[in-house]
Enzyme design. Structure first.
Site, short mmCIF file in Angstrom:
data_model
loop_
_atom_site.label_atom_id
_atom_site.label_comp_id
_atom_site.label_asym_id
_atom_site.label_seq_id
_atom_site.Cartn_x
_atom_site.Cartn_y
_atom_site.Cartn_z
N TYR A 28 87.77 39.41 20.97
CA TYR A 28 87.50 37.97 21.15
C TYR A 28 88.66 37.31 21.90
O TYR A 28 89.23 36.31 21.47
CB TYR A 28 87.30 37.26 19.80
CG TYR A 28 86.29 37.88 18.87
CD1 TYR A 28 84.93 37.64 19.04
CD2 TYR A 28 86.68 38.70 17.82
CE1 TYR A 28 83.99 38.19 18.17
CE2 TYR A 28 85.75 39.26 16.96
CZ TYR A 28 84.41 39.00 17.13
OH TYR A 28 83.47 39.56 16.28
N CYS B 285 89.66 30.93 11.87
CA CYS B 285 89.46 29.48 11.80
C CYS B 285 88.52 29.10 10.67
O CYS B 285 88.14 27.93 10.54
CB CYS B 285 88.93 28.95 13.14
SG CYS B 285 87.34 29.64 13.63
#
Length: 459
Positions: A318, A414
């Site tokens: 990612y 996150c």
């Protein structure tokens, strides 16, 4: 079996005591054991609250009167805080916010990951927890016959008209205000969501904190913008820092901000910013962390946890436009970044070239497909770094990481709930959870970013 009776009713008032905070910053109270999530309430407060919504197993409410207030309660600095949905915890002292985020991570690891004794360090905060966002994205609409621009109200699609936002840059507020005036003066209709009519949906302002360069993106329903030449001329004359003005076209009935087509109306297709001595090119749709000050803190901590000596091969899943990849490249022998979005990989390659990194390689695709291919070609990782979206890592990627058997895994998260879920799988697959470091990337909100070090168990 008798149907369980819900002990509260909508629009009724109850005296309660707040027991804890949710990961969204809502106070948790109970009536006869039935949980109620209360806005604008803090731990230890004794309040009178009104029930606003009742579900089968829980309810929502709002505080009406306070009998006992928390010593951590502060007066929100923002005048529209109670209406706006942009921030959730401005009524909590900053020290209280940092503690809340630490507790959120601890609780999610226990509840979802069944990890009881994690070494969770105190949350790293900011010296100045305001005006920290380098990206502003503001929806436009009509209210009472006036053009409005601001954040959506809590749990609605009604826009709260906003002239100043204390977590965004002052220059962004000014540009949004100018666009509001231009819509009114030049008959540029803002978007009507219910009818799917109008022109301007969102205005997005990106600011390079180190360079001062600004990019403005106008997201429109239509391909054309009335009086666009006047709009451009007004913006660049009033704000000479603007280096790029783009238009993104999104004709769909959707909550997704961006459409598929983007074109540059003025200037360059990129603006530039710097972090940790690395220069980054940022395009209208680039993912670039919105708090550059804390991003340096977060990514530097990830590099520290990676334990790099200059001899390691590192995989970055990612990888986006290569921000964390290039942080790692400063200390590793070789880094390999993978990302499913082709435009992001093009930006990552450009950023590596821009900074003279010849030890960073990038590939387009799913991490769970690309990483096995690298390993088959003889590229074996010493460290794997993952920084997934809120939904966490794909289960196939977790299996791929376990098969790759790196010495260390650094997980940047996150969302602490999906983090806890994924850590449980990695622990069961043979890794120790060494240390968990929360970082406050979004002061005044309930969000918390976390970086985690895991090491492979020696057998």
């Amino acid at each position: 079996m008798a149907k369980k009776v819900v002990p509260v009713q909508k629009n009724e008032y109850y005296d309660v005591k707040i027991e804890s905070l949710t990961h969204d910053g809502l106070g948790v109270a109970r009536v006869d054991g039935f949980p109620i999530f209360v806005s604008n309430a803090l731990v230890g407060e004794e309040i009178n609250m009104k029930v606003t919504l009742v579900k089968k197993t829980y309810a929502f409410g709002r505080a009406v009167d306070y009998f006992v207030t928390s010593p951590e309660r502060v007066e929100p600095a923002c005048g529209i805080y109670k209406q706006c949905g942009g921030c959730q915890v401005q009524h909590l002292s900053y020290e209280g916010q940092l503690q809340m985020k630490h507790d959120t991570v601890v609780n999610q690891l226990k509840r979802i990951g069944h990890i009881e004794d994690a070494n969770v360090l105190p949350t790293i905060g900011m010296k100045n927890p305001s005006r920290y966002r380098n990206k502003t994205q503001v929806p436009f609409g009509y209210a009472n016959g006036e053009v409005v621009a601001g954040f959506y109200q809590k749990r609605s699609h009604e826009i709260t008209n906003m002239k100043s936002c204390l977590i965004q840059t002052d220059i962004s507020d000014q540009i949004v205000d100018t666009m509001r005036e231009l819509c009114r003066d030049l008959n540029i209709d803002p978007y009507n969501e219910s009818l799917n009519l109008g022109v301007l949906r969102h205005v997005i302002v990106r600011v390079g904190f180190k360079t001062g360069e600004i990019m403005v993106t106008l997201v429109t329903r239509t391909k054309t913008i009335p009086n666009i030449d006047t709009v451009i001329e007004t913006l660049i004359n009033k704000y000479p820092q603007i280096k790029s003005i783009a238009q993104n076209i999104n004709p769909k009935v959707t909550n997704v901000i961006f459409g598929d087509e983007t074109k540059i109306l003025y200037g360059e297709p990129y603006i530039y910013d710097e972090m940790n001595g690395i220069r980054f090119a940022i395009s209208p749709r680039s993912f670039y962390q919105v708090n550059p000050v804390q991003t340096e803190t977060l990514y530097s901590k990830a590099v520290e946890f990676a334990g790099l000596t200059g001899n390691e091969v590192v995989f970055d899943a990612y990888c986006g436009i290569g921000t964390i990849t290039l942080f790692l490249a400063q200390h590793a022998k070789e880094v390999y970044g993978v990302e499913i979005i082709p435009e992001a990989i093009e930006d990552a390659k450009m950023n590596a070239k821009l900074n003279g990194f010849d030890n960073a390689q990038f590939a387009v695709g799913k991490s769970e497909d690309v990483i096995p291919m690298w390993i088959e070609n003889g590229i074996v990782p010493d460290v794997i770094v993952v920084d997934p979206p809120r939904k966490g890592c794909d289960k196939t990627l977790l299996d791929t990481m376990l098969e790759a058997k790196p010495k260390r895994i650094v997980y940047v998260s996150c969302d602490s709930s999906t983090l806890a879920r994924d850590l449980k799988i990695l622990i069961e697959g043979g890794y120790n959870l060494e240390v968990v470091q929360p970082v406050d990337m979004f002061p005044q909100t309930a969000h918390v970013e976390t970086v985690v070090l895991m090491s492979r168990v020696s057998k």
